[in-house]
Design a protein around this motif. Sequence first.
Motif, PDB file in Angstrom:
ATOM      1  N   LYS A 174       2.735  -0.330  -0.770  1.00 17.76           N
ATOM      2  CA  LYS A 174       3.648  -0.480   0.359  1.00 17.76           C
ATOM      3  C   LYS A 174       4.500   0.783   0.465  1.00 17.76           C
ATOM      4  O   LYS A 174       4.828   1.403  -0.549  1.00 17.76           O
ATOM      5  CB  LYS A 174       4.534  -1.702   0.161  1.00 17.76           C
ATOM      6  N   PHE A 175       4.858   1.129   1.689  1.00 17.22           N
ATOM      7  CA  PHE A 175       5.649   2.331   1.934  1.00 17.22           C
ATOM      8  C   PHE A 175       6.915   1.964   2.700  1.00 17.22           C
ATOM      9  O   PHE A 175       6.868   1.241   3.701  1.00 17.22           O
ATOM     10  CB  PHE A 175       4.847   3.355   2.737  1.00 17.22           C
ATOM     11  N   ALA A 176       8.046   2.474   2.214  1.00 16.12           N
ATOM     12  CA  ALA A 176       9.339   2.230   2.850  1.00 16.12           C
ATOM     13  C   ALA A 176      10.035   3.558   3.079  1.00 16.12           C
ATOM     14  O   ALA A 176       9.631   4.601   2.550  1.00 16.12           O
ATOM     15  CB  ALA A 176      10.188   1.299   1.986  1.00 16.12           C
ATOM     16  N   ILE A 177      11.110   3.524   3.860  1.00 14.11           N
ATOM     17  CA  ILE A 177      11.827   4.739   4.248  1.00 14.11           C
ATOM     18  C   ILE A 177      13.305   4.582   3.924  1.00 14.11           C
ATOM     19  O   ILE A 177      13.860   3.485   4.026  1.00 14.11           O
ATOM     20  CB  ILE A 177      11.619   5.037   5.757  1.00 14.11           C
ATOM     21  N   ASN A 178      13.937   5.665   3.516  1.00 11.28           N
ATOM     22  CA  ASN A 178      15.365   5.674   3.203  1.00 11.28           C
ATOM     23  C   ASN A 178      16.133   6.364   4.328  1.00 11.28           C
ATOM     24  O   ASN A 178      15.661   7.346   4.901  1.00 11.28           O
ATOM     25  CB  ASN A 178      15.599   6.429   1.887  1.00 11.28           C
ATOM     26  N   TYR A 179      17.311   5.828   4.643  1.00 16.06           N
ATOM     27  CA  TYR A 179      18.222   6.484   5.585  1.00 16.06           C
ATOM     28  C   TYR A 179      19.508   6.768   4.832  1.00 16.06           C
ATOM     29  O   TYR A 179      20.248   5.845   4.472  1.00 16.06           O
ATOM     30  CB  TYR A 179      18.513   5.608   6.802  1.00 16.06           C
ATOM     31  N   GLY A 232      -2.424   5.756   6.900  1.00 15.01           N
ATOM     32  CA  GLY A 232      -3.000   4.668   7.666  1.00 15.01           C
ATOM     33  C   GLY A 232      -2.083   3.481   7.859  1.00 15.01           C
ATOM     34  O   GLY A 232      -2.551   2.335   7.885  1.00 15.01           O
ATOM     35  N   LEU A 233      -0.774   3.752   8.011  1.00 12.66           N
ATOM     36  CA  LEU A 233       0.132   2.632   8.287  1.00 12.66           C
ATOM     37  C   LEU A 233      -0.161   2.096   9.680  1.00 12.66           C
ATOM     38  O   LEU A 233      -0.668   2.795  10.559  1.00 12.66           O
ATOM     39  CB  LEU A 233       1.592   3.103   8.192  1.00 12.66           C
ATOM     40  N   THR A 234       0.149   0.843   9.886  1.00 11.92           N
ATOM     41  CA  THR A 234      -0.112   0.211  11.178  1.00 11.92           C
ATOM     42  C   THR A 234       0.975   0.590  12.158  1.00 11.92           C
ATOM     43  O   THR A 234       2.101   0.075  12.107  1.00 11.92           O
ATOM     44  CB  THR A 234      -0.167  -1.322  11.027  1.00 11.92           C
ATOM     45  N   MET A 235       0.646   1.505  13.049  1.00  7.44           N
ATOM     46  CA  MET A 235       1.640   2.010  13.994  1.00  7.44           C
ATOM     47  C   MET A 235       1.628   1.178  15.269  1.00  7.44           C
ATOM     48  O   MET A 235       0.572   0.776  15.763  1.00  7.44           O
ATOM     49  CB  MET A 235       1.373   3.479  14.316  1.00  7.44           C
ATOM     50  N   THR A 236       2.815   0.896  15.786  1.00  7.59           N
ATOM     51  CA  THR A 236       2.963   0.123  17.006  1.00  7.59           C
ATOM     52  C   THR A 236       2.856   1.045  18.205  1.00  7.59           C
ATOM     53  O   THR A 236       3.598   2.036  18.294  1.00  7.59           O
ATOM     54  CB  THR A 236       4.327  -0.603  17.025  1.00  7.59           C
ATOM     55  N   PRO A 237       1.968   0.760  19.150  1.00  7.86           N
ATOM     56  CA  PRO A 237       1.873   1.624  20.338  1.00  7.86           C
ATOM     57  C   PRO A 237       3.175   1.622  21.117  1.00  7.86           C
ATOM     58  O   PRO A 237       3.848   0.602  21.232  1.00  7.86           O
ATOM     59  CB  PRO A 237       0.743   0.992  21.151  1.00  7.86           C
ATOM     60  N   HIS A 268      11.519  12.118  13.076  1.00  4.72           N
ATOM     61  CA  HIS A 268      10.554  11.170  13.613  1.00  4.72           C
ATOM     62  C   HIS A 268       9.131  11.711  13.470  1.00  4.72           C
ATOM     63  O   HIS A 268       8.199  10.957  13.141  1.00  4.72           O
ATOM     64  CB  HIS A 268      10.865  10.881  15.080  1.00  4.72           C
ATOM     65  N   ASP A 269       8.972  13.014  13.701  1.00  5.09           N
ATOM     66  CA  ASP A 269       7.650  13.628  13.539  1.00  5.09           C
ATOM     67  C   ASP A 269       7.187  13.519  12.086  1.00  5.09           C
ATOM     68  O   ASP A 269       6.007  13.229  11.826  1.00  5.09           O
ATOM     69  CB  ASP A 269       7.684  15.094  13.958  1.00  5.09           C
ATOM     70  N   HIS A 290      11.952   3.953  14.947  1.00  2.20           N
ATOM     71  CA  HIS A 290      10.744   4.761  14.770  1.00  2.20           C
ATOM     72  C   HIS A 290      10.050   4.407  13.461  1.00  2.20           C
ATOM     73  O   HIS A 290       8.818   4.348  13.412  1.00  2.20           O
ATOM     74  CB  HIS A 290      11.077   6.250  14.814  1.00  2.20           C
ATOM     75  N   ALA A 291      10.827   4.154  12.412  1.00  3.63           N
ATOM     76  CA  ALA A 291      10.228   3.729  11.151  1.00  3.63           C
ATOM     77  C   ALA A 291       9.449   2.430  11.337  1.00  3.63           C
ATOM     78  O   ALA A 291       8.349   2.257  10.788  1.00  3.63           O
ATOM     79  CB  ALA A 291      11.303   3.555  10.090  1.00  3.63           C
ATOM     80  N   GLU A 292      10.004   1.520  12.105  1.00  2.00           N
ATOM     81  CA  GLU A 292       9.322   0.256  12.383  1.00  2.00           C
ATOM     82  C   GLU A 292       8.042   0.498  13.177  1.00  2.00           C
ATOM     83  O   GLU A 292       6.987  -0.077  12.865  1.00  2.00           O
ATOM     84  CB  GLU A 292      10.262  -0.669  13.151  1.00  2.00           C
TER      85      GLU A 292
END
Length: 288
Positions: free
Chosen positions: A2-7, A282-287, A271-272, A25-27
């Motif tokens: 699993k991959f998570a992001i820190n702010y 290969g995370l599931t990106m939301t269009p 964001h980039d 954007h992370a979502e």
Amino acid sequence: MKFAINYSTPFYGVDPDRLAGYARHAEECGFEALYIPEHIVLYPGAMVGPMPLPPALPFADPLDCLSFVAAATSRILLGTAVLLLPYHHPVVLAKRLATIDVLSRGRMRRLTVGLGTLPGEAAAVGVDFGSRGRRADEAIDVLRLLWAGGEEGVSFHGEFFAFDNACSFPKPYGGGTLPVHIGGSSRAAARRAGRRGDGYFPGGALTPDERARQLDLARSAAAGAGRDPDALEYTRWGSIDMPPERVEAFAAQGVTRIVVAATADDPAEQHDQMSVFAERFGLTMTPR
């Protein structure tokens, strides 16, 4: 994996548009969770290891920030890395965490707690620095007791906290208790994770041998406490530019989650960086 992001509020700032945009954007990129750190107070000369902490760093309250993030998003889980547990009263904290979880429909699920390393911070909130480990252990027990308790109330009498017939509602979303992960870079933290935690999230300044020893210690402590060592999640810090080979090495070490952070200063570049990372793994990106 699993991959998570820190702010990091002290480095990215507390601008609401920037925080909301980062979280959204992370979502969209498919990150599992967003983590926010904590310091309650700083002071001139404060150091974390060899690193000075300028006293004007804007460490925003992580739970207030996560409430804001919850309102700006719909799926991403909410986490702390780390919440300084000894500096919070667990009766109040149980209410705050359950409230965020209910309002976010069950997303306050990546709570990671630690002890703190700044003696002046402990003094500012009236906590004896030397007792903060025992205080944290007791606080974890209080949190779970209150979340699990019913209308008949629960009682607790410990070294630091005591109450009789206390009822704490609302409960976490869907019932049950919230996961509590343990952060830290010490063997004491590893033992605490095994005895009381749902996961272990060690810091970054450890040798590979010490990391392996601490993970073994956490698992043996879990077994000694009658808990399932294999149920203990293992989270590690990574980098936004890490290659697949590094992730494979983490997986071989038993890591179940990697937390990264954008390194750019400009929000668009951040964001980039998240988008490139999501595509790489290969995370599931939301269009859009």
